[in-house]
Design a protein around this motif. Structure first.
Motif, short mmCIF file in Angstrom:
data_model
loop_
_atom_site.label_atom_id
_atom_site.label_comp_id
_atom_site.label_asym_id
_atom_site.label_seq_id
_atom_site.Cartn_x
_atom_site.Cartn_y
_atom_site.Cartn_z
N SER A 122 12.23 76.03 -25.38
CA SER A 122 12.00 75.52 -26.74
C SER A 122 12.58 74.12 -26.86
N PRO A 123 11.75 73.08 -26.83
CA PRO A 123 12.28 71.71 -26.94
C PRO A 123 13.04 71.47 -28.25
N ARG A 179 14.29 85.25 -30.94
CA ARG A 179 14.64 83.85 -30.72
C ARG A 179 13.50 82.93 -31.14
N VAL A 180 13.74 81.65 -31.02
CA VAL A 180 12.75 80.65 -31.43
C VAL A 180 11.48 80.77 -30.59
N VAL A 181 11.63 81.01 -29.30
CA VAL A 181 10.46 81.10 -28.42
C VAL A 181 9.57 82.27 -28.80
N ALA A 182 10.19 83.43 -29.13
CA ALA A 182 9.40 84.60 -29.51
C ALA A 182 8.64 84.36 -30.81
N ILE A 183 9.27 83.68 -31.76
CA ILE A 183 8.58 83.39 -33.03
C ILE A 183 7.41 82.44 -32.79
N ALA A 184 7.62 81.43 -31.93
CA ALA A 184 6.53 80.49 -31.63
C ALA A 184 5.37 81.21 -30.95
N ASP A 185 5.67 82.12 -30.02
CA ASP A 185 4.60 82.89 -29.35
C ASP A 185 3.83 83.74 -30.35
N VAL A 219 7.29 79.21 -44.20
CA VAL A 219 8.33 79.37 -43.19
C VAL A 219 9.12 80.65 -43.43
N SER A 220 9.47 80.93 -44.68
CA SER A 220 10.25 82.13 -44.98
C SER A 220 9.46 83.39 -44.63
N ARG A 221 8.18 83.40 -44.93
CA ARG A 221 7.37 84.58 -44.62
C ARG A 221 7.22 84.77 -43.11
N ILE A 222 7.09 83.68 -42.36
CA ILE A 222 6.97 83.78 -40.91
C ILE A 222 8.25 84.38 -40.33
N ALA A 223 9.42 83.94 -40.83
CA ALA A 223 10.68 84.47 -40.33
C ALA A 223 10.84 85.94 -40.67
N THR A 224 10.47 86.32 -41.89
CA THR A 224 10.62 87.71 -42.31
C THR A 224 9.69 88.63 -41.53
N ALA A 257 17.00 86.96 -43.65
CA ALA A 257 16.57 85.94 -44.62
C ALA A 257 17.26 84.60 -44.36
N ALA A 258 18.48 84.64 -43.78
CA ALA A 258 19.21 83.40 -43.53
C ALA A 258 18.79 82.71 -42.24
N SER A 259 17.88 83.30 -41.48
CA SER A 259 17.47 82.73 -40.19
C SER A 259 16.15 81.98 -40.28
N VAL A 260 15.92 81.33 -41.40
CA VAL A 260 14.68 80.57 -41.58
C VAL A 260 14.61 79.39 -40.62
N GLU A 261 15.77 78.89 -40.19
CA GLU A 261 15.79 77.73 -39.30
C GLU A 261 15.08 78.04 -37.99
N ARG A 262 15.12 79.28 -37.53
CA ARG A 262 14.42 79.61 -36.27
C ARG A 262 12.92 79.43 -36.43
N ALA A 263 12.37 79.90 -37.56
CA ALA A 263 10.94 79.72 -37.78
C ALA A 263 10.59 78.24 -37.90
N ARG A 264 11.46 77.45 -38.51
CA ARG A 264 11.20 76.02 -38.64
C ARG A 264 11.19 75.35 -37.27
N LEU A 265 12.14 75.73 -36.40
CA LEU A 265 12.16 75.17 -35.05
C LEU A 265 10.93 75.60 -34.26
N ALA A 266 10.49 76.85 -34.45
CA ALA A 266 9.28 77.32 -33.76
C ALA A 266 8.07 76.51 -34.19
#
Length: 580
Positions: free
Chosen positions: A60-61, A124-130, A149-154, A160-169
């Motif tokens: 994940s760059p 992780r970020v890679v799994a969300i991007a996939d 972004v919030s819906r993708i993370a959920t 709920a506090a891990s929205v940053e992973r979806a944003r990085l994905a």
């Protein structure tokens, strides 16, 4: 969904709590050195884990860039490059040291925040991007669809506090060209050109369905263009173009100010207007059980459906189906409530339009389904308004009063009833009363606007005067010669350093007074600010020296109350100083 938190997460929380207590300006030299050493120990403890996370984020760059930036922040400030000693003043050296420690403390907090977020359960970020990449490939997220972004993370199984992973994905997918980010609107969308269908053609097609199902009988007036635009969530220009299409097909007679249905015209087959009781029976057969049909929930579903269409969002298929089922159940419930009612033609048309919209087969296109659901939501809201209006007029349907507050759309005052007739005298009196009430309303609005304009002008004058005073004080503090000329003399003489402190405190007090007078601060908030000011020795010294002058120059109740609040916060601390 429950998540299990491990000990590492709890240790990071404790470390962040320790960092939050550091960096107090009131610490002495020995305390500042101890705080820096404590921060250094925490960085040394958690830096190896951050480097491990950097190696794990190889796919994940965006995640790698985040870890590199966090590690670089503490590494650059951890061991500053040696510099040749220069003859500097002690105060300058202390200020530079404080600035370096604040930057190091901030970088340490960022590092621990990143580690804390990485320790939360979830993919992780890679799994969300996939996962998002697969949904785009499968067509679940069509081209141009908005991405929440919030819906993708959920939906991916994150907290709920891990929205940053979806944003990085999404940033990784943006680098691949699969998604785009609109910085001005702050929204993510699937890349690709959105194939927007011809809006007038779509509206004309749905009007053909309504006409063919007998919602608008032959030789009856259609609603106005504004009413059709509201019912179909469309622009007036698109509605006008759709009506011209139907006029060219000899379905309508379309002239300026006149929209009349023609007789059945081949090849268009127009069914006779269906009976309301038959439509109610069909809706009851289609409505599902176990739905929340409370007025508040129905209103929320209607607003959500309209929001989807207006923002051109593509909700998940299950959410769209749930919303449509709720709207069908609400329509069936409102049909039951309106079984006993006066014979209004417009209510019959609204009931038929609602039933046909609910019973019609949904198209395969996702955006077309969203639009059809939004049209049904508008019709349900209008039915709620009708039920509320009839209840207020004393026509209570079975089940008692129902529905939310009136919603703009169909108004009972505009309903056409065959027995409603006004004689000439009553019509004249109604017109005179309308003119009189309109005049009084205009006069009242004018008076309110004048008062509001006067208050705004007074607030602008206060802010402009305060700004000029602040500019003069800054100019005075920047010139030692002027500062010496304006320093107090005689019995109130003081040195330049003490006078500069008084001027600095006076600048803050004047800013607080201006905010209080224009309404930015209320009394409770001002008391908090005054308590903070009086907790500093510079604030207490200023108030002890200048409160008599401020009491003497107070010109209105705002100034007097402002001085009283500051004096209330000064007295307890001054007594404490005396005891100490």
């Amino acid at each position: 969904m429950t998540f299990e938190i491990d000990t590492t997460y709890k240790d990071l929380r404790r470390g962040l709590s320790q960092l939050a207590q550091l960096g107090d300006e009131s610490s002495d030299l020995a305390g500042a050195a101890a705080e820096r050493q404590q921060t250094q120990d925490l960085v040394d403890l958690w830096l190896p884990l951050a480097k491990t996370r950097l190696r794990e984020a190889v796919d994940s760059p965006s995640d790698q860039a985040r870890w590199r930036e966090a590690i670089r922040g503490v590494a650059l400030l951890e061991e500053p490059e040696p510099e040749e000693p220069e003859a500097e003043e002690p105060e300058a050296e202390g200020a530079e040291a404080d600035s370096g420690f604040v930057a190091f403390l901030t970088a340490a907090r960022v590092l621990l925040h990143c580690l804390l977020e990485a320790e939360r359960p979830g993919p992780r970020v890679v799994a969300i991007a996939d996962r998002v990449r697969k949904l785009i490939k499968d067509g679940e997220y069509p081209a141009g669809a908005g991405l929440n972004v919030s819906r993708i993370a959920t939906e991916a199984g994150c907290m709920a506090a891990s929205v940053e992973r979806a944003r990085l994905a999404l940033r990784d997918l943006e680098a691949e060209g699969l998604v785009t980010f609109n910085a001005l609107a702050g929204r993510w969308r699937v890349a690709g050109k959105v194939e927007e269908p011809d809006r007038p053609t779509r509206i004309a097609g749905w009007l053909r369905v309504l006409i063919a199902e007998g919602v608008f009988p032959p030789h009856s007036n259609l609603p106005t263009g504004q009413q059709l635009g509201f019912a179909l969530l469309a622009q007036s220009a698109d509605v006008t173009a759709a009506l011209r299409i139907l006029a060219d097909e000899n379905i309508l007679i379309y002239r300026a100010g006149m929209r009349l249905l023609r007789k059945p015209w081949p090849p268009t087959d127009v069914e006779p207007s269906p009976e309301i009781a038959d439509l109610a029976q069909k809706l009851r057969g289609l409505a599902a059980g176990g739905l929340d049909l409370s007025p508040s929930n129905v209103r929320n579903v209607c607003q959500r459906a309209r929001h989807w269409w207006r923002c051109r969002l593509t909700p998940p298929v299950d959410q769209l189906e749930d919303a449509f089922r709720t709207l069908v159940g609400a329509a069936s419930h409102l049909f039951t409530l309106l079984e006993t009612r006066p014979a209004y033609q417009d209510i019959d048309t609204l009931l038929r339009r609602t039933a046909v919209t609910a019973l019609a087969e949904l198209p395969d296109d996702v955006q077309e389904r969203v639009w059809r659901t939004a049209c049904l939501a508008v019709a349900v809201l209008e039915l709620q308004e009708v039920a509320t209006g009839l209840a207020r007029q004393g026509v209570h349907p079975p089940g008692g009063r129902s529905g939310p507050r009136p919603y703009r759309g169909l108004h009972l005052s505009r309903l056409r009833h065959p027995s409603t007739k006004l004689d000439e005298k009553e019509f004249t009196m109604n017109g005179m009363m309308s003119v009189l009430l309109a005049g009084l309303a205009i006069a009242g609005v004018g008076v309110l606007r004048l008062a509001q304009a006067e208050r705004h002008q007074r607030q602008r004058n206060i802010l402009a005067t305060t700004r000029m005073d602040q500019e003069w004080r800054r100019h005075l503090e920047s010139d030692p010669e002027l500062l010496k000329l304006w320093a107090p003399e005689g019995d109130d003489v003081m040195d330049l350093g003490q006078y500069a402190r008084i001027l600095s405190a006076n600048q803050l007090v004047c800013a607080l007074a201006a905010r209080y007078k224009v309404g930015v601060l209320d009394a409770a908030t001002l008391r908090v600010q005054a308590g903070w000011l009086m907790s500093r020795s510079i604030g207490r010294d200023y108030w002890e020296a200048c409160r008599a002058l401020r009491d003497a120059e107070a010109r209105d109740r705002f100034d007097r109350r402002f001085n009283r609040i500051l004096n209330d916060e000064f007295v307890p601390l001054s007594k404490a100083d005396t005891v100490a």
